[in-house]
Design a protein around this motif. Structure first.
Motif, short mmCIF file in Angstrom:
data_model
loop_
_atom_site.label_atom_id
_atom_site.label_comp_id
_atom_site.label_asym_id
_atom_site.label_seq_id
_atom_site.Cartn_x
_atom_site.Cartn_y
_atom_site.Cartn_z
N VAL A 15 0.98 -1.20 0.01
CA VAL A 15 0.05 0.15 0.07
C VAL A 15 1.10 1.25 -0.14
O VAL A 15 0.80 2.12 -0.86
N LEU A 16 1.99 1.08 0.96
CA LEU A 16 2.80 2.49 1.01
C LEU A 16 3.46 2.56 -0.33
O LEU A 16 3.80 3.54 -0.90
N ASN A 17 3.88 1.49 -1.05
CA ASN A 17 4.60 1.68 -2.10
C ASN A 17 3.61 2.37 -3.39
O ASN A 17 4.17 3.05 -4.12
N ALA A 18 2.37 1.81 -3.43
CA ALA A 18 1.31 2.57 -4.34
C ALA A 18 1.08 4.05 -4.05
O ALA A 18 1.18 4.83 -4.87
N LEU A 19 0.98 4.48 -2.54
CA LEU A 19 0.76 5.80 -2.47
C LEU A 19 2.14 6.68 -2.74
O LEU A 19 2.14 7.68 -3.34
N ARG A 20 3.14 6.19 -2.55
CA ARG A 20 4.51 6.87 -2.70
C ARG A 20 4.55 7.14 -4.26
O ARG A 20 5.26 7.99 -4.79
N ALA A 21 4.20 6.17 -5.13
CA ALA A 21 4.46 6.05 -6.65
C ALA A 21 3.42 7.08 -6.87
O ALA A 21 3.79 7.77 -8.05
N LEU A 22 2.55 7.53 -6.28
CA LEU A 22 1.35 8.60 -6.52
C LEU A 22 1.85 9.91 -5.84
O LEU A 22 1.17 11.11 -5.95
N ILE A 24 2.07 10.50 -2.84
CA ILE A 24 1.21 11.05 -1.87
C ILE A 24 2.01 10.77 -0.66
O ILE A 24 2.58 9.72 -0.35
N GLU A 25 2.14 11.80 0.30
CA GLU A 25 2.94 11.62 1.57
C GLU A 25 2.02 10.70 2.68
O GLU A 25 1.01 10.69 3.06
N ALA A 26 2.89 9.62 2.88
CA ALA A 26 2.27 8.62 3.60
C ALA A 26 3.48 7.69 4.63
O ALA A 26 4.45 8.01 4.26
N GLU A 27 2.82 7.18 5.69
CA GLU A 27 3.92 6.76 6.47
C GLU A 27 3.34 5.17 7.18
O GLU A 27 2.11 5.32 7.26
N LEU A 28 3.91 4.54 7.54
CA LEU A 28 3.77 3.09 8.04
C LEU A 28 3.53 3.54 9.67
O LEU A 28 4.43 4.38 9.95
N ILE A 29 2.29 2.93 10.21
CA ILE A 29 2.06 3.57 11.62
C ILE A 29 1.72 2.23 12.44
O ILE A 29 1.14 1.34 11.91
N SER A 30 2.54 2.15 13.53
CA SER A 30 2.36 1.04 14.50
C SER A 30 2.10 1.08 15.98
O SER A 30 2.28 0.44 16.69
N THR A 31 2.09 2.61 16.14
CA THR A 31 1.74 3.13 17.73
C THR A 31 0.70 3.97 17.67
O THR A 31 0.47 4.92 16.60
N PRO A 32 -0.19 4.10 18.87
CA PRO A 32 -1.20 5.15 18.96
C PRO A 32 -0.47 6.37 18.98
O PRO A 32 -1.34 7.27 18.26
N VAL B 66 12.88 -7.84 -6.10
CA VAL B 66 11.51 -7.89 -5.84
C VAL B 66 10.96 -6.37 -5.15
O VAL B 66 10.00 -5.73 -5.58
N ALA B 67 11.88 -5.84 -4.25
CA ALA B 67 11.54 -4.44 -3.82
C ALA B 67 11.39 -3.39 -4.70
O ALA B 67 10.49 -2.54 -4.69
N LYS B 68 12.44 -3.40 -5.66
CA LYS B 68 12.44 -2.56 -6.68
C LYS B 68 11.17 -2.73 -7.71
O LYS B 68 10.43 -1.72 -8.03
N THR B 69 10.67 -3.90 -8.04
CA THR B 69 9.61 -4.24 -8.93
C THR B 69 8.56 -3.85 -8.17
O THR B 69 7.78 -3.46 -8.80
N ALA B 70 8.21 -4.13 -7.18
CA ALA B 70 7.11 -3.82 -6.40
C ALA B 70 6.80 -2.33 -6.32
O ALA B 70 5.60 -1.98 -6.29
N ARG B 71 7.77 -1.64 -6.54
CA ARG B 71 7.63 -0.14 -6.51
C ARG B 71 7.13 0.38 -7.86
O ARG B 71 6.64 1.43 -7.97
#
Lengths: 214, 252
Positions: A15-22, A24-32, B66-71
């Motif tokens: 999901v992050l890859n797709a957002l970054r390709a667009l 769009i500023e995004a970050e992985l979140i794992s804490t409240p 894989v990491a490069k491709t996935a991007r």
């Protein structure tokens, strides 16, 4: 900034890859704490309904999620199991879920292959800002054995046929969810993610959704 | 009902695509990232990378590829070859693979499929089965890249992997692989009838009728193809139109 809830081994990186390709500023979140400042939230799933619920509890994210999504109406997008756990209960592993929307999660039955794996047609029931630029029907990529059955018909934004008609997209105020994987659904999926980012106040750099990612 | 999928497969070795790829319009025909992006743009439904060497040094290279491709792509990528344990699965999935395909390691330790399904979801675990016909109605499963015979019958093993937690089966006929004279329809149908999970037919595609036969006669849910696309004999759009014209549901 969009926060993508990250559980280990989930598909948050996709999901992050797709957002970054667009762009769009995004970050992985794992804490409240990290969740608090975001202006939009994407919740992918991991493994099963139970595994996803367990992970959310373990990360202590549920109270902050509820505060932001139900209280502050922060735009939210659940994907796949991230959609299913919005219901009250999932038949997968007999799991009580978040219950933000009334309804249940059931397993496909009958003569269809389980899991459904591949592209299927999504028919939108009405227009919505998140669907800007998309036609009435579009192909998206699915991987699921279970589907949601919300009680209220009005939250169903789109349906798909797989052995039976099922709800493939939910919308209720600023709360959205897709059974399909927008992040794996080519140009249409990217468009949907970009529309979500716009709703969440993100400002993608490009004026147009790119036709492909390169 | 769901659309049938067309899945180009790239053999990757030490970060390069190997085995007969002939793309004039790409700067570097051997770059998996570039080829993957090309197929995505052409309308492929998914992609598969097979790490054919899968040496320990090569594995990190594969994770990087894989990491490069996935991007670069926006469709699901499956990675197979040399995955031996949960850690190997995790590295590829976290790098951005949508699914991992496990073959030899699952035969040696079937609990790996169950453990993978539990950890990552069965949707993300594919059991790859390489089989060769040795008698009427008997296809023997081979491992280690087809070098080592096992005692397993492909149909029985397929049922077992489905029960263990595989979300899909990638079924390769070793008899047909590389021949370009069509998929093993009998094997594909035999496996497909015995499991409830989707089956991807692999090995033998030489023309578009072969894809049609694998889907209609072999009942495959998806077809894996290599040389017919790598050599530009057909584009993916042509393949899909061919199938659509004959009543097969595909994403156009």
């Amino acid at each position: 900034m969009i926060g993508v809830i990250d559980y280990k081994a989930g598909n948050a990186p996709s999901v992050l890859n797709a957002l970054r390709a667009l762009k769009i500023e995004a970050e992985l979140i794992s804490t409240p704490e990290a969740l608090r400042p975001v202006t939009g939230i994407i919740l992918p799933g991991v493994g099963s309904a139970r595994a996803t619920m367990d992970s959310l509890r373990e990360l202590r994210l549920i109270p902050t999620l509820e505060e932001k999504v139900l209280g502050e109406k922060t735009p939210f997008l659940g994907i796949c199991i991230g959609m299913q756990i919005l219901m009250e209960y999932s038949a997968e592993g007999d799991t009580p879920c978040l219950g933000w929307l009334k309804g249940r999660v059931e397993r496909f039955d009958g003569a269809v292959r389980i899991p459904q794996m591949g592209w299927n047609e999504v028919t939108f029931r009405r227009r919505d800002p998140i669907l800007a630029g998309l036609p009435e029907k579009e192909f998206f990529y699915f991987v699921n054995s279970y589907y949601v059955r919300p009680e209220a018909e009005e939250v169903v934004l789109a349906t798909t046929h797989y052995g039976r008609e099922f709800c493939s997209m939910l919308a209720w105020g600023s709360l959205y969810a897709t059974q399909f994987h927008a992040e794996k659904s080519g140009v249409a999926g990217l468009k949907l993610l970009k529309n979500f980012a716009l709703l969440a106040g993100g400002e993608p750099d490009a004026d147009e959704t790119p036709h492909c990612l390169f | 009902m769901q659309e049938k999928r067309i899945i180009p497969c790239l053999d990757v070795c030490n970060g390069r695509v190997v085995k007969g790829v002939n793309f004039e319009n790409l700067r570097d025909a051997g770059d998996p990232v570039e080829l993957a992006a090309f197929y995505d743009q052409e309308g492929a439904d998914e992609l598969v990378f097979l790490d054919i060497m899968a040496t320990s040094e090569g594995r990190q290279t594969m994770v990087d590829v894989v990491a490069k491709t996935a991007r670069q792509i926006s469709i699901p990528l499956t990675v197979g070859g040399g995955i031996r344990d949960l850690e190997g699965m995790r590295r590829l999935l976290e790098a951005g693979a949508a699914k991992v395909a496990v073959s030899s390691a699952a035969v040696k330790d079937p609990s790996l499929l169950a453990a993978g399904a539990k950890e990552f979801g069965r949707r993300r675990i594919i059991a790859a089965i390489d089989a060769r016909k040795e008698a009427e109605g008997f296809w023997r499963v081979y491992i280690n890249g087809g070098k080592v015979p096992t005692q397993l019958d492909a149909v029985t093993w397929a049922k077992e992997v489905a029960a263990l937690g595989a979300g899909e089966i990638l079924l390769t006929s070793m008899d047909k692989d590389g021949t370009e004279d069509g998929y093993d329809l009998e094997l594909t149908a035999a496996v497909r009838e015995q499991v409830q999970i989707p089956v991807i037919a692999s090995g033998g595609a030489g023309n578009l009728e072969h894809l049609w036969a694998a889907i209609v006669q072999g009942k495959a849910d998806a077809v894996l193809c290599a040389s017919i696309f790598h050599f530009r004999r057909y584009t993916i759009a042509e393949a899909k139109q061919f199938l659509a014209d004959r009543g097969v549901k595909v994403r156009l």
